[in-house]
Motif scaffolding. Structure first.
Motif, PDB file in Angstrom:
ATOM      1  N   ASP A 182      -6.734  -2.448  -0.936  1.00  0.00           N
ATOM      2  CA  ASP A 182      -7.479  -1.746   0.018  1.00  0.00           C
ATOM      3  C   ASP A 182      -8.815  -2.736  -0.042  1.00  0.00           C
ATOM      4  OD1 ASP A 182      -8.526   0.516   1.822  1.00  0.00           O
ATOM      5  OD2 ASP A 182     -10.170   0.258   0.367  1.00  0.00           O
ATOM      6  N   GLU A 183      -9.434  -2.858  -1.088  1.00  0.00           N
ATOM      7  CA  GLU A 183     -10.649  -3.959  -1.004  1.00  0.00           C
ATOM      8  C   GLU A 183     -10.200  -5.275  -0.831  1.00  0.00           C
ATOM      9  OE1 GLU A 183     -11.849  -3.588  -5.309  1.00  0.00           O
ATOM     10  OE2 GLU A 183     -12.474  -1.424  -5.135  1.00  0.00           O
ATOM     11  N   ARG A 187     -12.418   5.226   5.005  1.00  0.00           N
ATOM     12  CA  ARG A 187     -12.457   4.193   5.735  1.00  0.00           C
ATOM     13  C   ARG A 187     -11.769   3.704   6.655  1.00  0.00           C
ATOM     14  NH1 ARG A 187     -14.438   2.193   0.478  1.00  0.00           N
ATOM     15  NH2 ARG A 187     -12.342   1.135   0.352  1.00  0.00           N
ATOM     16  N   ARG A 188     -10.202   4.076   6.427  1.00  0.00           N
ATOM     17  CA  ARG A 188      -9.229   3.306   7.154  1.00  0.00           C
ATOM     18  C   ARG A 188      -9.003   4.075   8.186  1.00  0.00           C
ATOM     19  NH1 ARG A 188      -9.818  -1.938   6.134  1.00  0.00           N
ATOM     20  NH2 ARG A 188      -9.749  -2.131   3.972  1.00  0.00           N
ATOM     21  N   THR A 221      -4.219  -2.805   5.175  1.00  0.00           N
ATOM     22  CA  THR A 221      -3.990  -1.540   5.994  1.00  0.00           C
ATOM     23  C   THR A 221      -2.659  -1.251   6.049  1.00  0.00           C
ATOM     24  OG1 THR A 221      -4.241  -2.650   8.163  1.00  0.00           O
ATOM     25  CG2 THR A 221      -6.318  -2.135   6.975  1.00  0.00           C
ATOM     26  N   LEU A 263       0.799  -1.081  -0.104  1.00  0.00           N
ATOM     27  CA  LEU A 263       0.070   0.046   0.005  1.00  0.00           C
ATOM     28  C   LEU A 263       0.969   1.318  -0.088  1.00  0.00           C
ATOM     29  CD1 LEU A 263      -3.013  -0.575   2.358  1.00  0.00           C
ATOM     30  CD2 LEU A 263      -3.159   0.037  -0.019  1.00  0.00           C
ATOM     31  N   TYR A 273      -2.030   6.818   4.579  1.00  0.00           N
ATOM     32  CA  TYR A 273      -3.280   7.338   4.027  1.00  0.00           C
ATOM     33  C   TYR A 273      -3.168   8.835   3.782  1.00  0.00           C
ATOM     34  CZ  TYR A 273      -4.834   2.674   4.998  1.00  0.00           C
ATOM     35  OH  TYR A 273      -5.164   1.321   4.958  1.00  0.00           O
ATOM     36  N   LEU A 285      -6.252   0.796  -4.737  1.00  0.00           N
ATOM     37  CA  LEU A 285      -7.692   0.422  -4.360  1.00  0.00           C
ATOM     38  C   LEU A 285      -7.998  -0.809  -4.331  1.00  0.00           C
ATOM     39  CD1 LEU A 285      -9.583   3.089  -6.764  1.00  0.00           C
ATOM     40  CD2 LEU A 285      -9.269   2.962  -4.064  1.00  0.00           C
ATOM     41  N   ALA A 319     -11.372   5.285   0.213  1.00  0.00           N
ATOM     42  CA  ALA A 319     -10.755   4.291   0.876  1.00  0.00           C
ATOM     43  C   ALA A 319     -10.069   4.871   1.957  1.00  0.00           C
ATOM     44  CB  ALA A 319      -9.772   3.848  -0.046  1.00  0.00           C
TER      45      ALA A 319
END
Length: 311
Positions: free
Chosen positions: A270-271, A309-310, A275, A240, A281, A267, A306
């Motif tokens: 992430d999906e 969400r994290r 993390t 990531l 981020y 993405l 995304a």
């Protein structure tokens, strides 16, 4: 043997380490309480943690600690093995429960000291410094890390690199990005000297700093190299980070097609449930803003969602 498994983990050759562990463990089928079985399972847990599989890691560590933890008022039979499992569990819970992490790491320090395991004591001190910093106890963190670095056992290159990387991390999270750079660079050098693929970790941190500084050519070169290294490919949190750096660097270099590809890979990770740390981020959010400004609005919205969400 157990030493080979440990060496492979330290060198970042994680697939080989797991394969070696699977070959070793059957030797302990008739001796489930053997200390070397505990050592191998702790190493398996460390690899699982590196790869973001916290469920597997925690299950292994809980089992090892249950077997090794002493009865009340009795010393453990194998304090070094217990210290090892406790420190990895402390590392595992660091992002979710700093109080528990500190307690586990302090217990690990106690048993490492009792066992005369200087290297383990020093590395655990580095982890404890990180936990203290997360709690805002920066002066105490600096003192703990200084003690770890001053330990005679901390002169081994791989261990010293680990501690220097932590020193750089403490500086980076406090906003002192440029002060962190020499420590990351020295960590890379030391790890390359011993042939460790773990050099990709401080190198990736240098790539993140370059992206933040808008030195886009340097950021791209460093992150692209990390992306091809096996120890990163097997660790979704690091993947990531690579994608976030490459996204920002590609946009900064005015390569929208490359940026779109990096955004899509970010993405997809992430999906899949990957993390990473907060700074990744932050960088991805910067990438979303840049995507928007370069006419890639749909991708910008997806990356921004995304990130949200994290957080």
């Amino acid at each position: 043997d157990v030493g080979r498994v440990r060496a492979l983990v330290l060198l970042g050759r994680l697939d080989e380490a797991l394969a070696a562990a699977e070959r070793v463990l059957p030797a302990f089928d008739d001796a489930p309480d053997h200390p070397d079985r505990a050592a191998v399972q702790t190493l398996q847990a460390r690899v699982a943690l590196f790869r973001g599989d916290t469920h597997t890691a925690e299950g292994l560590l809980d089992a090892v600690i249950t077997r090794l933890r002493p009865q009340p008022d009795l010393p453990p039979t194998h304090p070094e093995r217990l210290a090892d499992a406790l420190r990895v569990l402390g590392l595992l819970v660091m992002s979710s429960d700093v109080t528990r992490s500190e307690k586990l790491l302090r217990e690990s320090l106690e048993w490492a000291d009792a066992a005369g395991a200087g290297g383990m004591w020093a590395e655990t001190g580095g982890f404890l410094a990180t936990v203290l910093s997360l709690q805002g106890r920066h002066e105490e963190a600096s003192m703990v890390l200084a003690d770890a670095l001053a330990s005679p056992s901390a002169q081994a290159r791989a261990l010293r690199a680990s501690l220097l990387n932590i020193q750089a991390e403490l500086l980076r999270v406090s906003g002192r990005l440029h002060d962190a750079v020499p420590f990351y660079e020295e960590a890379v050098t030391l790890l390359e000297q011993v042939g460790s693929l773990e050099a990709a970790v401080p190198r990736l941190n240098l790539a993140m700093i370059a992206a933040i500084d808008e030195r886009f050519d340097e950021a791209w070169a460093l992150a692209e190299r990390c992306g091809h290294e096996g120890t990163v490919q097997g660790r979704p949190p690091l993947q990531l980070a690579v994608r976030a750096v490459l996204l920002v660097a590609a946009l900064g270099l005015q390569y929208p097609e490359a940026a779109a590809e990096q955004a899509e890979q970010f993405l997809a990770l992430d999906e899949a449930g990957a993390t990473s740390e907060a700074e990744v981020y932050d960088l991805a959010e910067k990438g979303a803003d840049m995507l928007q400004s370069q006419g890639l609005g749909d991708l910008a919205v997806a990356v921004r969602r995304a990130v949200q969400r994290r957080r």
